[in-house]
Design a protein around this motif. Structure first.
Motif, PDB file in Angstrom:
ATOM      1  N   TYR A   1       0.909  -1.359  -0.090  1.00 22.11           N
ATOM      2  CA  TYR A   1      -0.165  -0.018  -0.079  1.00 22.11           C
ATOM      3  C   TYR A   1       0.779   1.358   0.082  1.00 22.11           C
ATOM      4  O   TYR A   1       0.420   2.461   0.341  1.00 22.11           O
ATOM      5  CB  TYR A   1      -0.838  -0.026   1.204  1.00 22.11           C
ATOM      6  CG  TYR A   1      -1.714  -1.150   1.267  1.00 22.11           C
ATOM      7  CD1 TYR A   1      -2.826  -1.416   0.561  1.00 22.11           C
ATOM      8  CD2 TYR A   1      -1.473  -2.312   2.200  1.00 22.11           C
ATOM      9  CE1 TYR A   1      -3.653  -2.552   0.335  1.00 22.11           C
ATOM     10  CE2 TYR A   1      -2.272  -3.424   2.206  1.00 22.11           C
ATOM     11  CZ  TYR A   1      -3.422  -3.433   1.432  1.00 22.11           C
ATOM     12  OH  TYR A   1      -4.063  -4.772   1.490  1.00 22.11           O
ATOM     13  N   SER A   2       1.939   1.241  -0.273  1.00 22.99           N
ATOM     14  CA  SER A   2       2.973   2.053  -0.135  1.00 22.99           C
ATOM     15  C   SER A   2       2.455   3.542  -1.069  1.00 22.99           C
ATOM     16  O   SER A   2       2.950   4.591  -0.857  1.00 22.99           O
ATOM     17  CB  SER A   2       4.473   1.785  -0.826  1.00 22.99           C
ATOM     18  OG  SER A   2       4.460   1.403  -1.813  1.00 22.99           O
ATOM     19  N   GLY A   3       1.807   3.513  -2.192  1.00 26.27           N
ATOM     20  CA  GLY A   3       1.408   4.311  -2.825  1.00 26.27           C
ATOM     21  C   GLY A   3       0.207   5.087  -2.454  1.00 26.27           C
ATOM     22  O   GLY A   3      -0.125   6.211  -3.145  1.00 26.27           O
ATOM     23  N   ILE A   4      -0.472   4.405  -1.635  1.00 27.51           N
ATOM     24  CA  ILE A   4      -1.726   4.891  -1.052  1.00 27.51           C
ATOM     25  C   ILE A   4      -1.545   6.260   0.106  1.00 27.51           C
ATOM     26  O   ILE A   4      -0.967   6.012   0.809  1.00 27.51           O
ATOM     27  CB  ILE A   4      -2.461   3.733  -0.676  1.00 27.51           C
ATOM     28  CG1 ILE A   4      -3.033   2.891  -1.630  1.00 27.51           C
ATOM     29  CG2 ILE A   4      -3.824   4.533  -0.020  1.00 27.51           C
ATOM     30  CD1 ILE A   4      -3.627   1.772  -1.258  1.00 27.51           C
ATOM     31  N   LYS A   5      -2.369   7.331  -0.234  1.00 31.47           N
ATOM     32  CA  LYS A   5      -1.882   8.342   0.589  1.00 31.47           C
ATOM     33  C   LYS A   5      -3.306   8.575   1.467  1.00 31.47           C
ATOM     34  O   LYS A   5      -3.282   8.908   2.652  1.00 31.47           O
ATOM     35  CB  LYS A   5      -1.572   9.592   0.094  1.00 31.47           C
ATOM     36  CG  LYS A   5      -0.027   9.441  -0.565  1.00 31.47           C
ATOM     37  CD  LYS A   5       0.275  10.574  -0.901  1.00 31.47           C
ATOM     38  CE  LYS A   5       1.609  10.917  -1.717  1.00 31.47           C
ATOM     39  NZ  LYS A   5       2.496   9.429  -1.312  1.00 31.47           N
ATOM     40  N   LYS A   6      -4.333   8.247   0.793  1.00 32.37           N
ATOM     41  CA  LYS A   6      -5.734   8.535   1.484  1.00 32.37           C
ATOM     42  C   LYS A   6      -6.660   7.185   1.631  1.00 32.37           C
ATOM     43  O   LYS A   6      -6.595   6.331   0.725  1.00 32.37           O
ATOM     44  CB  LYS A   6      -6.631   9.399   0.739  1.00 32.37           C
ATOM     45  CG  LYS A   6      -6.387  10.921   0.710  1.00 32.37           C
ATOM     46  CD  LYS A   6      -7.190  11.921   0.203  1.00 32.37           C
ATOM     47  CE  LYS A   6      -6.371  13.045  -0.124  1.00 32.37           C
ATOM     48  NZ  LYS A   6      -7.634  14.098  -0.952  1.00 32.37           N
ATOM     49  N   VAL A   7      -7.369   7.058   2.478  1.00 36.27           N
ATOM     50  CA  VAL A   7      -8.195   5.974   2.736  1.00 36.27           C
ATOM     51  C   VAL A   7      -9.511   6.650   3.405  1.00 36.27           C
ATOM     52  O   VAL A   7      -9.819   7.469   3.896  1.00 36.27           O
ATOM     53  CB  VAL A   7      -7.848   4.556   3.378  1.00 36.27           C
ATOM     54  CG1 VAL A   7      -6.607   4.090   2.995  1.00 36.27           C
ATOM     55  CG2 VAL A   7      -7.731   5.351   5.032  1.00 36.27           C
ATOM     56  N   VAL A   8     -10.800   5.844   2.681  1.00 35.10           N
ATOM     57  CA  VAL A   8     -12.261   6.221   3.439  1.00 35.10           C
ATOM     58  C   VAL A   8     -12.554   4.889   4.168  1.00 35.10           C
ATOM     59  O   VAL A   8     -12.294   3.494   3.969  1.00 35.10           O
ATOM     60  CB  VAL A   8     -13.099   6.137   2.207  1.00 35.10           C
ATOM     61  CG1 VAL A   8     -14.434   6.287   2.801  1.00 35.10           C
ATOM     62  CG2 VAL A   8     -12.688   7.249   1.203  1.00 35.10           C
ATOM     63  N   LEU A   9     -12.692   5.334   5.367  1.00 32.71           N
ATOM     64  CA  LEU A   9     -13.115   4.423   6.254  1.00 32.71           C
ATOM     65  C   LEU A   9     -14.792   4.572   6.941  1.00 32.71           C
ATOM     66  O   LEU A   9     -15.226   5.656   7.033  1.00 32.71           O
ATOM     67  CB  LEU A   9     -12.418   4.520   7.670  1.00 32.71           C
ATOM     68  CG  LEU A   9     -12.986   3.832   8.963  1.00 32.71           C
ATOM     69  CD1 LEU A   9     -12.339   2.246   8.880  1.00 32.71           C
ATOM     70  CD2 LEU A   9     -12.037   4.445  10.155  1.00 32.71           C
TER      71      LEU A   9
ATOM     72  N   GLN B   1      -1.570   6.529  12.461  1.00 32.58           N
ATOM     73  CA  GLN B   1      -0.367   6.564  13.264  1.00 32.58           C
ATOM     74  C   GLN B   1       0.446   5.367  12.599  1.00 32.58           C
ATOM     75  O   GLN B   1       1.705   5.773  12.408  1.00 32.58           O
ATOM     76  CB  GLN B   1      -0.713   6.344  14.671  1.00 32.58           C
ATOM     77  CG  GLN B   1      -1.356   7.547  15.237  1.00 32.58           C
ATOM     78  CD  GLN B   1      -1.692   7.196  16.946  1.00 32.58           C
ATOM     79  OE1 GLN B   1      -1.491   6.099  17.083  1.00 32.58           O
ATOM     80  NE2 GLN B   1      -2.176   8.201  17.511  1.00 32.58           N
ATOM     81  N   PHE B   2       0.088   4.458  12.297  1.00 31.05           N
ATOM     82  CA  PHE B   2       1.153   3.225  11.995  1.00 31.05           C
ATOM     83  C   PHE B   2       0.965   2.780  10.301  1.00 31.05           C
ATOM     84  O   PHE B   2       1.917   2.276   9.929  1.00 31.05           O
ATOM     85  CB  PHE B   2       0.536   2.055  12.498  1.00 31.05           C
ATOM     86  CG  PHE B   2       0.645   1.936  13.983  1.00 31.05           C
ATOM     87  CD1 PHE B   2       2.029   1.832  14.613  1.00 31.05           C
ATOM     88  CD2 PHE B   2      -0.485   2.280  14.608  1.00 31.05           C
ATOM     89  CE1 PHE B   2       2.228   1.910  16.143  1.00 31.05           C
ATOM     90  CE2 PHE B   2      -0.054   2.264  16.211  1.00 31.05           C
ATOM     91  CZ  PHE B   2       0.953   2.100  16.717  1.00 31.05           C
ATOM     92  N   CYS B   3      -0.029   3.330   9.721  1.00 28.11           N
ATOM     93  CA  CYS B   3      -0.058   3.203   8.219  1.00 28.11           C
ATOM     94  C   CYS B   3       0.200   4.534   7.660  1.00 28.11           C
ATOM     95  O   CYS B   3       0.732   4.426   6.137  1.00 28.11           O
ATOM     96  CB  CYS B   3      -1.246   2.822   7.487  1.00 28.11           C
ATOM     97  SG  CYS B   3      -1.640   1.160   8.379  1.00 28.11           S
ATOM     98  N   GLY B   4       0.383   5.697   8.068  1.00 22.87           N
ATOM     99  CA  GLY B   4       0.441   6.826   7.725  1.00 22.87           C
ATOM    100  C   GLY B   4      -0.537   7.724   6.759  1.00 22.87           C
ATOM    101  O   GLY B   4      -0.291   8.449   5.725  1.00 22.87           O
ATOM    102  N   PHE B   5      -1.784   6.818   6.718  1.00 23.63           N
ATOM    103  CA  PHE B   5      -2.731   7.421   5.763  1.00 23.63           C
ATOM    104  C   PHE B   5      -3.717   8.406   6.218  1.00 23.63           C
ATOM    105  O   PHE B   5      -3.645   8.657   7.620  1.00 23.63           O
ATOM    106  CB  PHE B   5      -3.685   6.294   5.577  1.00 23.63           C
ATOM    107  CG  PHE B   5      -3.256   5.027   4.919  1.00 23.63           C
ATOM    108  CD1 PHE B   5      -2.366   5.160   3.857  1.00 23.63           C
ATOM    109  CD2 PHE B   5      -3.735   3.755   5.288  1.00 23.63           C
ATOM    110  CE1 PHE B   5      -1.954   3.864   3.337  1.00 23.63           C
ATOM    111  CE2 PHE B   5      -3.351   2.679   4.635  1.00 23.63           C
ATOM    112  CZ  PHE B   5      -2.091   2.691   3.889  1.00 23.63           C
ATOM    113  N   GLU B   6      -4.011   9.372   5.151  1.00 25.26           N
ATOM    114  CA  GLU B   6      -4.984  10.324   5.636  1.00 25.26           C
ATOM    115  C   GLU B   6      -6.379   9.836   5.389  1.00 25.26           C
ATOM    116  O   GLU B   6      -6.569   8.847   4.744  1.00 25.26           O
ATOM    117  CB  GLU B   6      -4.803  11.432   4.458  1.00 25.26           C
ATOM    118  CG  GLU B   6      -5.913  12.439   4.748  1.00 25.26           C
ATOM    119  CD  GLU B   6      -5.973  13.543   3.650  1.00 25.26           C
ATOM    120  OE1 GLU B   6      -6.877  14.042   3.478  1.00 25.26           O
ATOM    121  OE2 GLU B   6      -4.808  13.623   2.795  1.00 25.26           O
TER     122      GLU B   6
ATOM    123  N   GLY C   1      -9.285  12.884  14.482  1.00 16.48           N
ATOM    124  CA  GLY C   1      -8.264  13.145  13.346  1.00 16.48           C
ATOM    125  C   GLY C   1      -8.507  13.278  11.837  1.00 16.48           C
ATOM    126  O   GLY C   1      -7.779  13.225  10.959  1.00 16.48           O
ATOM    127  N   ALA C   2      -9.603  12.602  11.606  1.00 17.39           N
ATOM    128  CA  ALA C   2     -10.295  12.501  10.346  1.00 17.39           C
ATOM    129  C   ALA C   2      -9.982  13.756   9.572  1.00 17.39           C
ATOM    130  O   ALA C   2     -10.491  14.844   9.789  1.00 17.39           O
ATOM    131  CB  ALA C   2     -11.639  11.989  10.182  1.00 17.39           C
TER     132      ALA C   2
END
Length: 82
Positions: free
Chosen positions: A15-23, A40-45, A73-74
């Motif tokens: 998942y190194s190219g992914i910067k944002k995720v929707v939860l 915190q651990f994956c570095g995703f927005e 922090g979303a």
């Protein structure tokens, strides 16, 4: 220690190219912890999404769900009336 074991099982390199995720966010303990793990651990927005489809237990709780996601922090909080 338990966190280290959990993180070992997540293939973060994939998942190194992914910067944002929707939860899909309910505001409960599980999705709240997942939100923080993703940050915190994956570095995703993290953008949270909560569906309002008339759940009786959410009638007054949707505002609290929005506030909780923001406090955690979303980067964006989305609630959609379905």
């Amino acid at each position: 220690m338990a966190m280290d074991l959990l993180l070992e099982k997540i293939p973060l390199k994939e998942y190194s190219g992914i910067k944002k995720v929707v939860l899909a966010f309910s505001g409960g303990t599980d999705t709240s912890v997942i939100l923080k793990l993703l940050q915190q651990f994956c570095g995703f927005e993290v953008i949270t999404f909560t569906a309002d489809f008339g759940q009786p237990d959410y009638a007054s709780g949707l505002e609290m769900v929005k506030q909780k996601a923001a406090v955690l922090g979303a980067s964006k909080v989305v609630v959609k009336d379905l």
